[in-house]
Write a protein that holds these residues in place. Structure first.
Motif, PDB file in Angstrom:
ATOM      1  N   UNK A 112       0.970   7.335 -13.886  1.00  0.00           N
ATOM      2  CA  UNK A 112       1.918   6.269 -14.218  1.00  0.00           C
ATOM      3  C   UNK A 112       1.185   5.030 -14.737  1.00  0.00           C
ATOM      4  N   UNK A 113       1.812   4.331 -15.676  1.00  0.00           N
ATOM      5  CA  UNK A 113       1.241   3.091 -16.202  1.00  0.00           C
ATOM      6  C   UNK A 113       1.299   1.969 -15.175  1.00  0.00           C
ATOM      7  N   UNK A 114       2.109   2.142 -14.118  1.00  0.00           N
ATOM      8  CA  UNK A 114       2.177   1.140 -13.054  1.00  0.00           C
ATOM      9  C   UNK A 114       0.872   1.056 -12.267  1.00  0.00           C
ATOM     10  N   UNK A 115       0.050   2.090 -12.336  1.00  0.00           N
ATOM     11  CA  UNK A 115      -1.218   2.104 -11.614  1.00  0.00           C
ATOM     12  C   UNK A 115      -2.378   1.558 -12.432  1.00  0.00           C
ATOM     13  N   UNK A 116      -2.133   1.235 -13.694  1.00  0.00           N
ATOM     14  CA  UNK A 116      -3.175   0.666 -14.540  1.00  0.00           C
ATOM     15  C   UNK A 116      -3.508  -0.741 -14.080  1.00  0.00           C
ATOM     16  N   UNK A 117      -4.740  -1.204 -14.314  1.00  0.00           N
ATOM     17  CA  UNK A 117      -5.075  -2.573 -13.946  1.00  0.00           C
ATOM     18  C   UNK A 117      -4.168  -3.564 -14.674  1.00  0.00           C
ATOM     19  N   UNK A 118      -3.828  -4.641 -13.980  1.00  0.00           N
ATOM     20  CA  UNK A 118      -2.943  -5.649 -14.548  1.00  0.00           C
ATOM     21  C   UNK A 118      -3.654  -6.388 -15.681  1.00  0.00           C
ATOM     22  N   UNK A 119      -2.913  -6.707 -16.733  1.00  0.00           N
ATOM     23  CA  UNK A 119      -3.468  -7.465 -17.847  1.00  0.00           C
ATOM     24  C   UNK A 119      -3.364  -8.939 -17.532  1.00  0.00           C
ATOM     25  N   UNK A 120      -4.400  -9.661 -17.833  1.00  0.00           N
ATOM     26  CA  UNK A 120      -4.393 -11.102 -17.533  1.00  0.00           C
ATOM     27  C   UNK A 120      -4.163 -11.900 -18.760  1.00  0.00           C
TER      28      UNK A 120
ATOM     29  N   UNK B 296       0.823  -1.205   0.000  1.00  0.00           N
ATOM     30  CA  UNK B 296       0.000   0.000   0.000  1.00  0.00           C
ATOM     31  C   UNK B 296       0.859   1.257   0.000  1.00  0.00           C
ATOM     32  N   UNK B 297       1.943   1.254   0.777  1.00  0.00           N
ATOM     33  CA  UNK B 297       2.822   2.428   0.813  1.00  0.00           C
ATOM     34  C   UNK B 297       3.494   2.654  -0.542  1.00  0.00           C
ATOM     35  N   UNK B 298       3.873   1.571  -1.225  1.00  0.00           N
ATOM     36  CA  UNK B 298       4.443   1.706  -2.567  1.00  0.00           C
ATOM     37  C   UNK B 298       3.428   2.264  -3.550  1.00  0.00           C
ATOM     38  N   UNK B 299       2.206   1.748  -3.492  1.00  0.00           N
ATOM     39  CA  UNK B 299       1.138   2.234  -4.361  1.00  0.00           C
ATOM     40  C   UNK B 299       0.857   3.713  -4.079  1.00  0.00           C
ATOM     41  N   UNK B 300       0.806   4.063  -2.785  1.00  0.00           N
ATOM     42  CA  UNK B 300       0.545   5.451  -2.407  1.00  0.00           C
ATOM     43  C   UNK B 300       1.668   6.375  -2.874  1.00  0.00           C
ATOM     44  N   UNK B 301       2.907   5.913  -2.794  1.00  0.00           N
ATOM     45  CA  UNK B 301       4.033   6.729  -3.259  1.00  0.00           C
ATOM     46  C   UNK B 301       3.930   6.985  -4.756  1.00  0.00           C
ATOM     47  N   UNK B 302       3.557   5.958  -5.536  1.00  0.00           N
ATOM     48  CA  UNK B 302       3.403   6.144  -6.980  1.00  0.00           C
ATOM     49  C   UNK B 302       2.253   7.107  -7.271  1.00  0.00           C
ATOM     50  N   UNK B 303       1.167   7.000  -6.520  1.00  0.00           N
ATOM     51  CA  UNK B 303       0.030   7.905  -6.722  1.00  0.00           C
ATOM     52  C   UNK B 303       0.434   9.351  -6.449  1.00  0.00           C
ATOM     53  N   UNK B 304       1.221   9.564  -5.403  1.00  0.00           N
ATOM     54  CA  UNK B 304       1.627  10.921  -5.056  1.00  0.00           C
ATOM     55  C   UNK B 304       2.700  11.461  -5.996  1.00  0.00           C
ATOM     56  N   UNK B 305       3.617  10.610  -6.433  1.00  0.00           N
ATOM     57  CA  UNK B 305       4.731  11.057  -7.282  1.00  0.00           C
ATOM     58  C   UNK B 305       4.302  11.184  -8.745  1.00  0.00           C
ATOM     59  N   UNK B 306       3.671  10.144  -9.255  1.00  0.00           N
ATOM     60  CA  UNK B 306       3.294  10.137 -10.676  1.00  0.00           C
ATOM     61  C   UNK B 306       1.891   9.564 -10.820  1.00  0.00           C
ATOM     62  N   UNK B 307       0.856  10.357 -10.597  1.00  0.00           N
ATOM     63  CA  UNK B 307      -0.512   9.832 -10.602  1.00  0.00           C
ATOM     64  C   UNK B 307      -0.965   9.262 -11.945  1.00  0.00           C
TER      65      UNK B 307
END
Length: 82
Positions: free
Chosen positions: A74-82, A61-72
């Motif tokens: 970012x493609x890292x926050x996109x839903x994962x492809x299955x 959660x802290x990693x996700x929150x850091x990405x949201x705050x730094x680069x909202x």
């Protein structure tokens, strides 16, 4: 709270490896301070895994929150492809 594993961030090998390493690194001193130096029976192993996965979720959660705050955007926050 967002489930980190459902985002591309949670599916990257380097993020999962870092979370696993840090979770283990933080779980050992936590249990040692609680008086559980070594795991001798199933109950102690259960407490170990509960602590490990709780710390894993907190770090995720802290990693996700850091990405949201730094680069909202970012493609890292996109839903994962299955």
């Amino acid at each position: 709270m967002t489930d980190v594993m459902t985002t591309s961030l949670g599916r990257t090998w380097w993020f999962a490896a870092a979370m696993g390493f840090l979770s283990a690194l933080l779980t050992f001193p936590l249990l040692r301070e609680a008086g559980m130096g070594s795991r001798e029976n199933w109950a102690q192993w259960l407490v170990y895994f509960l602590c490990f996965f709780t710390i894993w979720r907190i770090l995720g959660f802290l990693g996700w929150l850091a990405i949201v705050l730094i680069a909202p955007k970012s493609k890292l926050l996109d839903p994962a492809k299955r």
